[in-house]
Motif scaffolding. Structure first.
Motif, PDB file in Angstrom:
ATOM      1  N   ARG A  37      -9.150   9.508  -2.030  1.00  0.00           N
ATOM      2  CA  ARG A  37     -10.027   9.222  -3.169  1.00  0.00           C
ATOM      3  C   ARG A  37     -10.825  10.453  -3.567  1.00  0.00           C
ATOM      4  O   ARG A  37     -11.015  10.733  -4.756  1.00  0.00           O
ATOM      5  N   LEU A  38     -11.314  11.211  -2.569  1.00  0.00           N
ATOM      6  CA  LEU A  38     -12.064  12.424  -2.866  1.00  0.00           C
ATOM      7  C   LEU A  38     -11.185  13.452  -3.569  1.00  0.00           C
ATOM      8  O   LEU A  38     -11.614  14.104  -4.524  1.00  0.00           O
ATOM      9  N   ARG A  39      -9.942  13.585  -3.090  1.00  0.00           N
ATOM     10  CA  ARG A  39      -9.036  14.547  -3.714  1.00  0.00           C
ATOM     11  C   ARG A  39      -8.758  14.165  -5.168  1.00  0.00           C
ATOM     12  O   ARG A  39      -8.786  15.022  -6.066  1.00  0.00           O
ATOM     13  N   ILE A  40      -8.501  12.881  -5.411  1.00  0.00           N
ATOM     14  CA  ILE A  40      -8.207  12.432  -6.780  1.00  0.00           C
ATOM     15  C   ILE A  40      -9.426  12.618  -7.679  1.00  0.00           C
ATOM     16  O   ILE A  40      -9.315  13.068  -8.829  1.00  0.00           O
ATOM     17  N   ALA A  41     -10.610  12.261  -7.153  1.00  0.00           N
ATOM     18  CA  ALA A  41     -11.827  12.440  -7.952  1.00  0.00           C
ATOM     19  C   ALA A  41     -12.054  13.904  -8.290  1.00  0.00           C
ATOM     20  O   ALA A  41     -12.450  14.253  -9.417  1.00  0.00           O
ATOM     21  N   ARG A  42     -11.768  14.774  -7.297  1.00  0.00           N
ATOM     22  CA  ARG A  42     -11.947  16.206  -7.540  1.00  0.00           C
ATOM     23  C   ARG A  42     -10.959  16.707  -8.588  1.00  0.00           C
ATOM     24  O   ARG A  42     -11.317  17.483  -9.480  1.00  0.00           O
ATOM     25  N   GLU A  43      -9.691  16.267  -8.493  1.00  0.00           N
ATOM     26  CA  GLU A  43      -8.694  16.683  -9.464  1.00  0.00           C
ATOM     27  C   GLU A  43      -9.068  16.219 -10.869  1.00  0.00           C
ATOM     28  O   GLU A  43      -9.005  16.979 -11.837  1.00  0.00           O
TER      29      GLU A  43
END
Length: 409
Positions: free
Chosen positions: A201-207
């Motif tokens: 979720r953090l990776r997707i939010a960052r992207e």
């Protein structure tokens, strides 16, 4: 170890029918009825082989057998009273001189249930009471108890019985330990799954933040230009609208790629992840937002993860210049030396607001990307004015990542 609550329904090791419960009830009726039938039939045949040596079975004997077996209905909810009841019932049964037989199995089942439920002290105490009562009756009280003329058993026989009891208790302890290990393993797997989900979720939010923040900043600037020049310079307004269309199309494409990864996590991405080879596109997009960007240096060949992180860091830094700096010029310096990739983004300022350089999710996302690769991020005002973002990413980790990806292929 803290004992578990006895009134919480549990599933016990064994075949499926052992744990199957009747509809509308949580008591193990089926397994208890089968076990009761086994004990009564087994006791009947044992009595035939001990005829003349022990007291014949009577109403009291069958009542004690039914009590010892019937109380096992509550072995999962109330293991402590059950194990003591089976021990007392079996002790009274043997003290009355009735034939030896499967009645001792009721004590074994009660002890097993108590141990698996975590009631170790109660289980050991009940077994100890039963064993002490058996020894007391067999070697001392037998003179005054039926059957008449009974003689004490040999201590070798007592040793065999003691070994059998210890084996049952040891097996129950083994099952209890194994159940605790399974519970710990399930908890660890659940925790690892939650951690992976949080990281994803953090990776997707960052992207999404990196993609949308940059593109929307360009769209915002060009929309302002288009509105300002709509009447006085329609051609320039048309150019601004064209830029908005291109930026929004690119943003939609990258967002769609992230969402496709969510829908089919095992599928390969339709387009390669962006890297520093797309710096000219960033320069062009920044130019369309009124920012002149100068790129110095050339990046070496990087592993995909490091290349993506470097691109996003530069993209976010330029986005912050567009949004928060009054300068219309920025410099991007790329250098690889001593196993470290140095990315430096400078602008001449001054700040256009109180959050110069960005202080929200943008800088936090850059730091997370750098930290994930073992690197660092420094961001802050320069001594001579303006703002600087400096990222240091290790090339060694990048090389190792590249090797691991090749091995996976």
């Amino acid at each position: 170890m803290q004992e578990q609550r006895a009134d919480v329904p549990r599933r016990w090791p064994g075949p499926p029918w052992w744990n199957r419960e009747s509809r509308g009830s949580r008591l193990p009726w089926r397994s208890t009825l089968l076990f009761t039938a086994f004990v009564i039939v087994g006791t009947h045949f044992s009595a035939l082989n001990q005829k003349g040596e022990r007291v014949d079975l009577g109403p009291l004997a069958y009542a004690l057998l039914l009590v010892a077996c019937g109380v096992l209905l509550w072995r999962q909810r109330h293991p402590v009273p059950v194990v003591f009841t089976t021990a007392v019932a079996a002790m009274v049964y043997l003290g009355a001189g009735y034939p030896y037989g499967p009645v001792v199995l009721t004590v074994a089942v009660g002890c097993f249930s108590a141990l698996v439920a975590g009631r170790r002290k109660a289980a050991w105490t009940a077994v100890g009471v039963f064993w002490a009562g058996h020894v007391l009756v067999s070697h001392w009280l037998y003179r005054w108890l039926p059957p008449p003329g009974d003689s004490p058993p040999s201590w070798g026989q007592e040793l065999v019985i003691a070994t059998w009891v210890v084996a049952i208790v040891a097996m129950a302890e083994l099952v209890r330990v194994r159940r605790e290990q399974w519970a710990r393993e399930r908890a660890e797997r659940a925790q690892a799954a939650r951690r992976r989900a949080d990281e994803e979720r953090l990776r997707i939010a960052r992207e999404l933040h990196d993609v949308l923040a940059h593109s929307i900043s360009v769209i915002n600037v060009q929309a302002g230009v288009g509105l300002a020049l709509l009447d006085s310079d329609p051609e320039q307004a048309r150019t601004a609208l064209t830029t908005i269309k291109a930026a929004s199309k690119e943003a939609l494409g990258e967002v769609r790629q992230v969402l496709d990864t969510l829908r089919t996590p095992d599928a390969a991405p339709r387009a390669p992840a962006p890297g520093l080879d797309r710096l000219p596109e960033l320069v062009e997009q920044a130019a369309s937002a009124g920012l002149t960007v100068t790129v110095e240096g050339e990046a070496p060949r990087l592993a995909p993860g490091t290349d993506l992180a470097a691109f996003r860091i530069v993209q976010e830094a330029l986005t912050n210049v567009v949004r928060h700096s009054g300068s219309r010029r920025a410099r991007v310096h790329v250098e690889a030396a001593e196993g470290v990739l140095r990315l430096r983004v400078d602008d001449d300022g001054p700040a256009s607001g109180t959050d110069a350089g960005g202080s929200g999710n943008g800088l936090a996302g850059m730091r997370e990307r750098a930290t994930a690769l073992g690197g660092t991020i420094e961001a802050g005002p320069r001594d001579d004015g303006g703002f600087r973002v400096l990222a240091l990413l290790p090339l060694k980790a990048a090389a190792q990542e590249s090797i691991e990806r090749k091995e996976d292929v």
